[in-house]
Design an enzyme around this catalytic site. Structure first.
Site, PDB file in Angstrom:
ATOM      1  N   GLU A 169     -33.063  25.234  77.120  1.00 35.88           N
ATOM      2  CA  GLU A 169     -33.814  24.512  78.151  1.00 35.88           C
ATOM      3  C   GLU A 169     -34.381  25.541  79.121  1.00 35.88           C
ATOM      4  O   GLU A 169     -33.659  26.409  79.611  1.00 35.88           O
ATOM      5  CB  GLU A 169     -32.923  23.505  78.877  1.00 35.88           C
ATOM      6  CG  GLU A 169     -31.611  24.065  79.410  1.00 35.88           C
ATOM      7  CD  GLU A 169     -30.787  23.040  80.148  1.00 35.88           C
ATOM      8  OE1 GLU A 169     -31.250  21.903  80.371  1.00 35.88           O
ATOM      9  OE2 GLU A 169     -29.645  23.365  80.516  1.00 35.88           O
ATOM     10  N   ASP A 181     -49.733  29.108  90.741  1.00 40.28           N
ATOM     11  CA  ASP A 181     -48.826  29.390  89.638  1.00 40.28           C
ATOM     12  C   ASP A 181     -49.585  30.277  88.655  1.00 40.28           C
ATOM     13  O   ASP A 181     -50.813  30.316  88.644  1.00 40.28           O
ATOM     14  CB  ASP A 181     -48.371  28.089  88.978  1.00 40.28           C
ATOM     15  CG  ASP A 181     -47.032  28.243  88.274  1.00 40.28           C
ATOM     16  OD1 ASP A 181     -46.626  29.387  87.992  1.00 40.28           O
ATOM     17  OD2 ASP A 181     -46.387  27.214  87.982  1.00 40.28           O
TER      18      ASP A 181
END
Length: 871
Positions: free
Chosen positions: A615, A267
């Site tokens: 979100e 990542d």
């Protein structure tokens, strides 16, 4: 140029000669690895080290073009041209339709390959979105509704996530995983699902039971069944070790138990986190050594976005200090170059063959239709007291801040460029031409902000859109003459489409904003510097570039119809903020406008919910109910709750349409609304799909892939990764709506279940058969769900989904369906993490939802002996 071409041809010949004769008859993977090894052998140490980052520079002397491993296509390809935007994965999960997900992924794969073709044609290879791999799907378990990135997943259930993840991978990679069309990269491996605020430094301690029972099954399926060619390791630590340096995950599990042969990518910044955040390694060189030796082959580093030099120096230092050896570097590079041979990026690999996908394959009519089909199948009808389907001649009042919104449709990890999106109010107007559809303006909301359309913009010479001048940078300065000038629909950069525009450039947009009607507007920009002037003063003034995930700042201003308001903005390549100009016309007297707009309405349709500005991934936002991308409450925003209460007080049927990426507390709506339709973030065709379902043109066959709780008091702490008390499998309370819930406009029935053991013994697996009948008066979709309840043991779930099938039946039609349950499907996990078949009596249910939730049948199954299964 001639010299480079000749060198490339000569090196290709050397590579061909370097392949042993035995490789000619070897399998594709072995042949690719042999060819990759021959290539790596010819590289210098410096050349090798530079290839370990996500941006891999070209090596002209070896005929190797630049390559960027960073390509995103979670639910649509991200690139410099408009691509097809499908529903957010949580919506795809609600379809409970694995073949549909495979179709969607296949369409996205075509568009990813077409973007690669565009990159080759323009010379912009090496930029994000030009590779033949993709960092999708996200198959983390959505264990807690607070997690902002849960919208990217397939929900809370390991079985559903595994099945849809495999479908996505197979659609993306194509029929032959050894020669993938686009390499899929399931993420984030593993035990990674919030909070966002601590993801770079969290040390997640997880029980052996929960690891095997919840967090690993979907990844195992992705690798073993889906044969994904890549995997992405996560930010966090697991039981003390960083995920990108984990012996347990990367060595024992991934390459050991599962036999993974592909490559691992980190990542973004997870490798730097090993020293800077986790303090697991003492310095950056030691951090890259930890990751590389554990099996992380490719490092994503966000500093590549700004072309920061010297990022590979940490690897050279690690080599000089003896922390890594040449074999560690070569092992990673052979995996990476083998992948580039097999996906067709590198020429000279005979088994690959095939031709480039043309750019014209992006956004085709077939893909647009598939986006509508997927959006329609994602919708979940949770309540209907008879008001739906809407009758053609009704008078509708459409209210709520999301009624005419389009940006909300996209969800996160999506391109700002797609086919023209359709809002709910526009969808209703198209689908119900005989109805009177009135849009009632909403007050200011935290969800505000849609792209200003080209029709509201004018170039300096009066054409729709804005003038965009592209300036190249030379010797640290921008040229005085633009390399290209175009008319763009808005604050959009199409530099990657233009061969004459260099990677280092600046775009300057100029023109005027023209309001279609007088009123109060909220205006804002992202990713640019400059001003928009109203009345001789800056109404919007951007003095600094906004960054990725920075909240949209909107400024309220009065605009008059037809008046021109000058604007001039600019942006430089390499910034993380995406250029954009946004607005929203709002009511300054909500109560008066609501009363007037609904005065003679037959039905009120309220479109409410969240957006991916609230979100999402690691965001700076912190307001009531939201912090850092995660939720701190399950409530709708306060202004939306007040609007719904006022609408209900008008005494007219209230239909609530929700757009959101996570579970919300719907207890008020369940008690007060006439109907509830969960729409998620449904993609570019979302408003049309919603209208088709509300009008009855389509049946709402989706089901909830999440448990909708009453509030956070029902849940354990967010940062506790133990599964007890979470999701339908381990939650003991009564939710507002359950996992698997969803209604249709018709009814279904099931015949008693028939169970046939495989090979005469149920321990070998069983085949479960039933017949579904559409007992209503119209065609509809049913999702047959098979649940298994095991005999009691420590750590046992209440029940567990073990199969599902979505079927479309005409009125009166009957169809037999079967589920084949393997020993793994019948297995459960003991307290100590052992997967096995438990002796005893199992309850088996097939129906419209969880046992007792609706139409369905139940029976029992007895297993007589313990059978241990491999991890």
């Amino acid at each position: 140029m001639k010299k480079n071409t000749g060198t490339s041809t000569y090196c290709a010949l050397l590579l061909a000669l370097a392949i042993p004769a035995a490789a000619q008859g070897a399998d594709v993977r072995t042949q690719a690895e042999t060819q990759a090894r021959a290539l790596v052998t010819q590289m210098t140490l410096d050349e090798k080290i530079d290839q370990l980052l996500n941006v891999a520079p070209a090596l002209p002397r070896l005929g190797i073009p630049a390559y960027n491993w960073w390509t995103e296509s979670l639910h649509g390809a991200l690139g410099p041209v408009p691509t097809t935007n499908f529903p957010e994965p949580i919506g795809l999960a609600a379809s409970f339709d694995a073949p549909l997900v495979q179709q969607v992924a296949s369409a996205i794969s075509v568009e990813v390959r077409a973007l690669h073709t565009l990159g080759r044609a323009t010379g912009h290879l090496g930029r994000i979105g030009t590779g033949l791999d993709t960092w999708s799907p996200n198959i983390n378990i959505f264990r807690d509704p607070r997690w902002g990135r849960g919208q990217e997943t397939y929900g809370e259930d390991p079985q559903l996530t595994a099945a849809l993840g495999v479908a996505f991978i197979q659609g993306m990679q194509g029929p032959n995983p050894d020669l993938p069309q686009v390499i899929a990269t399931p993420k984030h491996f593993a035990v990674h699902s919030g909070p966002e605020s601590t993801r770079h430094l969290a040390d997640v301690f997880v029980s052996a039971h929960d690891l095997e029972d919840t967090y690993l099954p979907a990844f195992r399926a992705a690798i073993v069944d889906g044969k994904a060619g890549s995997i992405m390791c996560a930010y966090n630590r697991i039981d003390g070790q960083p995920a990108c340096g984990s012996e347990l995950l990367l060595k024992q599990t991934l390459r050991g138990a599962w036999g993974f042969k592909g490559y691992v990518v980190s990542d973004c910044d997870a490798v730097t986190d090993i020293s800077e955040q986790h303090k697991y390694a003492p310095d950056p060189a030691a951090a890259v050594a930890v990751a590389l030796k554990a099996g992380t082959d490719n490092e994503c580093n966000t500093k590549t976005l700004g072309d920061v030099p010297g990022l590979s120096a940490r690897y050279r230092e690690a080599w000089q200090r003896g922390l890594i050896g040449g074999a560690d570097i070569d092992r990673a590079l052979v995996r990476l170059f083998s992948a580039r041979y097999r996906n067709g990026d590198l020429a000279g690999f005979a088994p690959r063959g095939g031709s480039a996908v043309p750019v014209s394959a992006i956004g085709t009519a077939a893909h647009q239709e598939l986006a509508l089909q997927a959006a329609t199948k994602s919708l979940v009808l949770l309540k209907n007291d008879g008001v739906l389907p809407l009758k053609p001649g009704l008078k509708l009042a459409v209210i709520g801040p999301l009624a005419d919104a389009t940006r909300v449709l996209r969800g996160n990890y999506s391109s700002t460029l797609s086919a023209p999106p359709v809002s709910v109010v526009d969808g209703l107007r198209r689908v119900l031409p005989q109805a009177r559809v009135t849009l009632v303006p909403a007050g200011a909301s935290v969800t505000d902000g849609d792209p200003v359309p080209a029709a509201a913009l004018r170039t300096p010479d009066g054409q729709p859109g804005l003038r965009a001048d592209y300036f190249n940078r030379n010797d640290g300065k921008y040229d005085g003459t633009p390399a290209a000038t175009r008319i763009e629909p808005g604050l959009e950069s199409h530099a990657l489409e233009l061969k004459q525009v260099d990677e280092h450039h600046m775009v300057v947009w100029s023109g005027d904003l023209v309001a279609p009607e007088s009123g109060t507007y909220r205006l804002g920009v992202t990713g640019v510097k400059g001003t928009l002037t109203v009345g001789g003063r800056p109404a919007v003034e951007a003095l600094a570039y906004s960054q990725w995930a920075e909240p949209l700042q909107l400024h309220e201003v009065r605009l008059e119809q037809g008046q021109r308001y000058p604007l001039r903005f600019h942006a430089e390549a390499g910034g993380s903020g995406v250029p954009g100009l946004y607005w929203k016309r709002v009511s300054t007297d909500v109560d008066a406008d609501l009363k007037a707009g609904t005065a003679d309405a037959d039905v009120i349709v309220a479109v409410v919910g969240l957006t991916s500005d609230l979100e999402g991934e690691e965001m700076a936002l912190k307001i009531d109910g939201f912090a850092g991308g995660d939720k701190t409450s399950l409530d709708l925003p306060a202004e939306q709750r007040r609007l719904l209460e006022r609408a209900k007080a008008l005494g007219k049927p209230l239909v609530v349409v929700l757009m959101n990426g996570s579970a919300l507390d719907l207890s008020w709506a369940k008690d007060n609304a006439a109907a509830i339709l969960e729409a998620w973030y449904p993609g570019q065709a979302g408003g049309l799909a919603v209208a088709n379902v509300l009008a009855g043109r389509a049946d709402p066959g989706g089901r909830l892939p999440l448990t909708f709780y009453r509030g956070l008091a029902d849940l354990p702490p967010f940062d506790d990764y133990a599964m007890q008390g979470r999701t339908y499998r381990y939650y003991a309370g009564t939710p507002v709506y359950s996992f698997g819930d969803g209604l249709s406009y018709t009814t279904f029935s099931y015949t008693p279940l028939r169970i046939a053991p495989v090979g005469g013994a149920p321990e070998n697996g069983v085949v479960v058969t039933t017949e579904i009948a559409n007992t209503g008066t119209r065609a509809g979709d049913e999702v047959a769900q098979l649940y298994l309840t095991p005999p009691a043991f420590e750590g046992a779930p209440r029940l567990a989904l073990r199969g599902f099938q979505r079927v479309t039946l005409k009125a009166g039609e009957r169809r037999q369906i079967s589920f084949r349950l393997s020993p793994r499907d019948l297995s459960f996990v003991t307290r100590d993490g052992t997967r096995q078949l438990m002796p005893g009596q199992y309850k088996l249910s097939v129906g419209s939802g969880q046992p007792g939730a609706g139409a369905g049948q139940q029976t029992t199954l007895v297993l007589n002996r313990t059978v241990l299964l491999a991890k």
